[in-house]
Design an enzyme around this catalytic site. Structure first.
Site, mmCIF file in Angstrom:
data_model
loop_
_atom_site.group_PDB
_atom_site.id
_atom_site.type_symbol
_atom_site.label_atom_id
_atom_site.label_comp_id
_atom_site.label_asym_id
_atom_site.label_seq_id
_atom_site.Cartn_x
_atom_site.Cartn_y
_atom_site.Cartn_z
ATOM 1 N N ALA A 36 9.564 -13.332 -15.075
ATOM 2 C CA ALA A 36 9.734 -11.959 -15.940
ATOM 3 C C ALA A 36 8.686 -10.886 -15.411
ATOM 4 O O ALA A 36 9.158 -9.654 -15.420
ATOM 5 C CB ALA A 36 9.398 -12.388 -17.379
ATOM 6 N N TYR A 37 7.602 -11.374 -15.151
ATOM 7 C CA TYR A 37 6.355 -10.179 -14.478
ATOM 8 C C TYR A 37 7.222 -9.523 -13.231
ATOM 9 O O TYR A 37 7.159 -8.052 -13.273
ATOM 10 C CB TYR A 37 5.178 -10.840 -14.032
ATOM 11 C CG TYR A 37 4.296 -10.201 -13.461
ATOM 12 C CD1 TYR A 37 3.655 -8.859 -14.118
ATOM 13 C CD2 TYR A 37 3.699 -10.224 -12.212
ATOM 14 C CE1 TYR A 37 2.866 -7.942 -13.690
ATOM 15 C CE2 TYR A 37 2.768 -9.451 -11.727
ATOM 16 C CZ TYR A 37 2.367 -8.312 -12.476
ATOM 17 O OH TYR A 37 1.425 -7.569 -11.760
ATOM 18 N N VAL A 38 7.778 -10.240 -12.357
ATOM 19 C CA VAL A 38 8.530 -9.817 -11.280
ATOM 20 C C VAL A 38 9.614 -8.821 -11.503
ATOM 21 O O VAL A 38 9.839 -7.800 -10.981
ATOM 22 C CB VAL A 38 8.821 -10.985 -10.164
ATOM 23 C CG1 VAL A 38 9.616 -10.455 -9.032
ATOM 24 C CG2 VAL A 38 7.638 -11.770 -9.491
#
Lengths: 98, 234
Positions: free
Chosen positions: B144-146
């Site tokens: 999700a961060y990427v």
């Protein structure tokens, strides 16, 4: 209020013409078409008008309004079609913000 | 650009890279406005703070309206606010994904949009977004961060084009891991393995990041926009 907002819009348009940001086919007046099939503003011209009007309203009336919100973008008749409709929309937003 | 000292807004300024950059630019004589979600425990001298959740549109509009009233404009936005969650995707709840996207993508977008509105009348502005080397590394365990940072890179490319007419540049820096709160929950072994994948295999320093942001916000960098620079050789 309507007169005041209309004057703000007309002043901004005049400034945009003077600075060469836009070229208008017709003289600036309150019932002129702005954005849409027969309007003189392209999308960048509309961006300039809307943002400058938002800032002018904030400076003059102390109210922070969004003239490009979801409601404006989803209306079947664009509030940006002419000076009068933008003024009406702005007044509605100002009243809501207050 | 402002006649006097440059006016620089740093989001996510309470700690980590944001705090270090607030200190860096205050030290360079910028008028620095630091923005964070809550009161700052350890404020930087010469930095003025504002509280704002960047994912809240009304709050962001209020933040920039206040900057306009108090300072009359803005030269630089260091758009650093961001959150991470390091979990295998199979163990990541929707609420976590939503929170990451709201802060990193929506928050990044809103701050950039409002900054551009404030910069537009002066026909000058520098916006620096924050990506991460986790994007080119396609780092597993941070889906999700990427994804959120990849979206922010896409925004950087597109907004660079949209704002070029106003002489506003939009670029992004992608730091490697730096010893900040953001990675304090990540095991040493994992960080070491990640660093090993970099052509220059070391942890980043705040000064490495500042070197890139200095370049992007330099008035001489007027022909540099829509670029992402990763640290560490990625």
């Amino acid at each position: 209020m309507k007169e005041r907002i209309t004057k703000l819009i007309l002043d901004i348009l005049e400034e945009m013409v003077d600075s060469g940001q836009i070229e208008l086919e017709t003289a600036i007046k309150s019932d002129m078409e702005l954005y849409g099939e027969s309007g003189d503003l392209d999308s960048m011209g509309l961006v300039s008008l809307v943002l400058t009007l938002e800032q002018a309203i904030e400076s003059e009336l102390g109210v922070c309004v969004a003239l490009a919100d979801e409601k404006a973008l989803s209306q079947s008749r664009s509030p940006y079609r002419n000076v009068d409709s933008i003024a009406e929309y702005a007044i509605g937003q100002i009243e809501e913000a207050r | 650009m402002s006649d006097g000292n440059p006016i620089t807004l740093v989001t996510g300024a309470s700690r980590g890279i944001g705090r270090a950059l607030a200190e860096h630019y205050a030290g360079k004589g910028h008028l620095v406005i630091g923005c964070s979600r809550s009161e700052v425990d350890d404020p930087v001298d010469g930095c003025e703070y504002r509280i704002c959740d960047v994912s809240d549109e009304t709050a962001v509009r209020g933040l920039f309206s206040g900057i306009r009233a108090d300072f009359g404009g803005l030269d630089n936005l260091i758009n650093n606010a961001g959150i991470a969650a390091m979990n295998h995707s199979l163990l990541t709840p929707a609420s976590s994904v939503r929170k990451i996207l709201e802060t990193n993508v929506l928050g990044g977008f809103l701050a950039t949009r409002e900054a551009a509105k404030l910069m537009r009348p002066n026909k000058y502005g520098r916006i620096v977004n924050f990506s991460t080397v986790a994007v080119p590394l396609k780092l597993e365990g941070e889906a999700a961060y990427v994804a959120s940072k990849a979206a922010l890179e896409s925004l950087t490319y597109v907004l660079a084009r949209e704002y070029s007419a106003f002489n506003i540049t939009v670029n992004a820096v992608g730091p490697t891991p730096i010893q900040t709160d953001l990675i304090k929950g990540v095991g040493e072994k994992k960080i070491a393995a990640l660093v090993k994948r970099q052509p220059i295999p070391r942890l980043g320093e705040f000064s490495d990041v500042a070197n890139v942001t200095d370049f992007f916000i330099d008035p001489a960098s007027s022909f540099i926009t829509g670029q992402v620079i990763y640290l560490g050789g990625l």
